[in-house]
Design an enzyme around this catalytic site. Structure first.
Site, short mmCIF file in Angstrom:
data_model
loop_
_atom_site.label_atom_id
_atom_site.label_comp_id
_atom_site.label_asym_id
_atom_site.label_seq_id
_atom_site.Cartn_x
_atom_site.Cartn_y
_atom_site.Cartn_z
N ASP A 1 0.84 -1.20 0.00
CA ASP A 1 0.00 0.00 0.00
C ASP A 1 0.88 1.25 0.00
OD1 ASP A 1 -2.51 1.05 0.01
OD2 ASP A 1 -2.95 0.62 2.11
N LYS B 1 -0.83 -0.58 -4.24
CA LYS B 1 -2.20 -0.03 -4.20
C LYS B 1 -2.09 1.45 -3.87
CE LYS B 1 -5.21 -0.68 -0.63
NZ LYS B 1 -5.48 0.72 -0.26
N GLU C 1 -4.76 5.17 -3.36
CA GLU C 1 -6.13 5.64 -3.17
C GLU C 1 -6.47 6.79 -4.12
OE1 GLU C 1 -6.68 6.70 0.95
OE2 GLU C 1 -6.01 4.74 1.66
N GLU D 1 -14.38 0.50 -0.87
CA GLU D 1 -14.52 0.48 0.59
C GLU D 1 -15.73 1.31 1.02
OE1 GLU D 1 -10.96 1.20 2.86
OE2 GLU D 1 -12.08 1.34 4.73
O1 KIV Z 1 -4.79 -0.26 4.47
C1 KIV Z 1 -5.59 -1.19 4.33
O2 KIV Z 1 -5.58 -2.19 5.06
C2 KIV Z 1 -6.59 -1.08 3.27
C3 KIV Z 1 -7.72 -2.04 3.27
C4 KIV Z 1 -8.70 -1.63 4.30
C5 KIV Z 1 -8.34 -2.19 1.94
O3 KIV Z 1 -6.49 -0.20 2.45
#
Ligand code: KIV
Length: 293
Positions: free
Chosen positions: A97, A127, A129, A196
């Protein structure tokens, strides 16, 4: 909860999950499973259970590091935890992330930081946002050969802009914007999108309109897959549990009971017992005592 052991496919017989596997699962209408992990031991367990994908989420800022939200999490925090997960998980698709401010400042910085997740930390994908405002960064990252997962709806890095951790796209105009954003992210090259905390019927419609898989969290059963924060699922995080989480265990209580039992044993000198203790043969002990004389 069932007491029957759940069969797991043997690790040796499972092939590495890739972005292609997720696409095929969507095509075959097979649900995609995803969970978070932030450390080696959890990654081992999640991988062994046959979960398709592990997200090293910036949620680690809240559930591991104790921050109020995900904003203080740094690239160095993320890389540190991603490396631990990569050592534990051999089969799942590993998604790192991108933390707050690692991809928002410039496209160049976004590509460089995305690359660090693969080059230094053993991740398979990243990932990030946001909707249309991230399209340029997504195009540039995917052009560098790095798979990108999008994230729409409740995007925790925008918690202040959203006015708190609350469900999104509940009004018609916001729902339309979200659908458009999802199509833009797909066009920009995302291989999947996390949805989400949005209404279930919107998530289902978006999932049907997209060729790429959607992974829902608080977005109903109509998504192509589901993701949860593992600490929530295990009941490890005692601060609060979102209403969309199903708790499969209460490990906070199990951990507390075990620690309290240890304290009690030490207080009463019941631990360590003889089986936890190394002894010395009598002749060695006597030779040692003689040396002291
Ligand atoms: O940071 C995280 O764990 C997330 C999930 C909630 C999808 O982005």
């Amino acid at each position: 909860m069932s007491t029957q052991p759940i069969p797991t496919t043997s690790i040796e017989s499972r092939k590495k999950v890739t972005t292609r596997t997720l696409r095929l699962k969507k095509r075959r209408a097979e649900p995609i499973t995803m969970l978070t992990a932030y450390d080696y031991a959890t990654a081992l367990a999640v991988d062994k259970a046959g979960i398709d994908s592990i997200l090293v989420g910036d949620s680690l800022g809240m559930v591991v590091l104790g921050y109020e939200n995900t904003l203080p999490v740094t690239m160095e925090d993320m890389l540190h935890h991603c490396k631990a997960v990569a050592r534990g998980a051999k089969t799942a698709l590993l998604v790192g992330d991108m933390p707050f401010m690692s991809y928002q400042v410039s496209v160049k910085q976004a590509v460089r930081n995305a690359g660090r997740f693969l080059q230094e930390a053993g991740m398979d994908a990243v990932k990030l946002e946001g909707g249309r405002e991230r399209a340029d960064a997504i195009r540039a990252i995917t052009s560098a050969g790095i798979p990108v997962m999008g994230h729409l709806g409740l995007t925790p890095q925008s918690v202040h802009q959203l006015g708190g951790f609350r469900a999104q796209a509940k009004e018609a105009a916001a729902a339309k914007t979200l659908l458009e954003d999802a199509l833009i992210l797909q066009d920009a090259g995302c291989f999947a999108i996390v949805l989400e905390a949005i209404p279930a019927r919107l998530a289902e419609l978006v999932s049907k309109q997209l060729d790429i898989p959607t992974i829902g969290i608080g977005a109903g059963v109509g998504c192509d897959g589901q993701v949860l924060v593992t600490h929530d699922l295990l009941g490890l995080f005692d601060r609060f549990t979102p209403s969309f989480v199903k708790k499969y265990a209460n490990l906070h209580e199990v951990m507390f009971d075990a620690i309290a039992a240890y304290k009690d044993d030490v207080d009463r000198q019941l631990f360590p017992a003889s089986e936890h203790t190394t002894d010395m043969k009598d002749d060695a002990w006597e030779a040692f005592v003689r040396m002291l004389d």
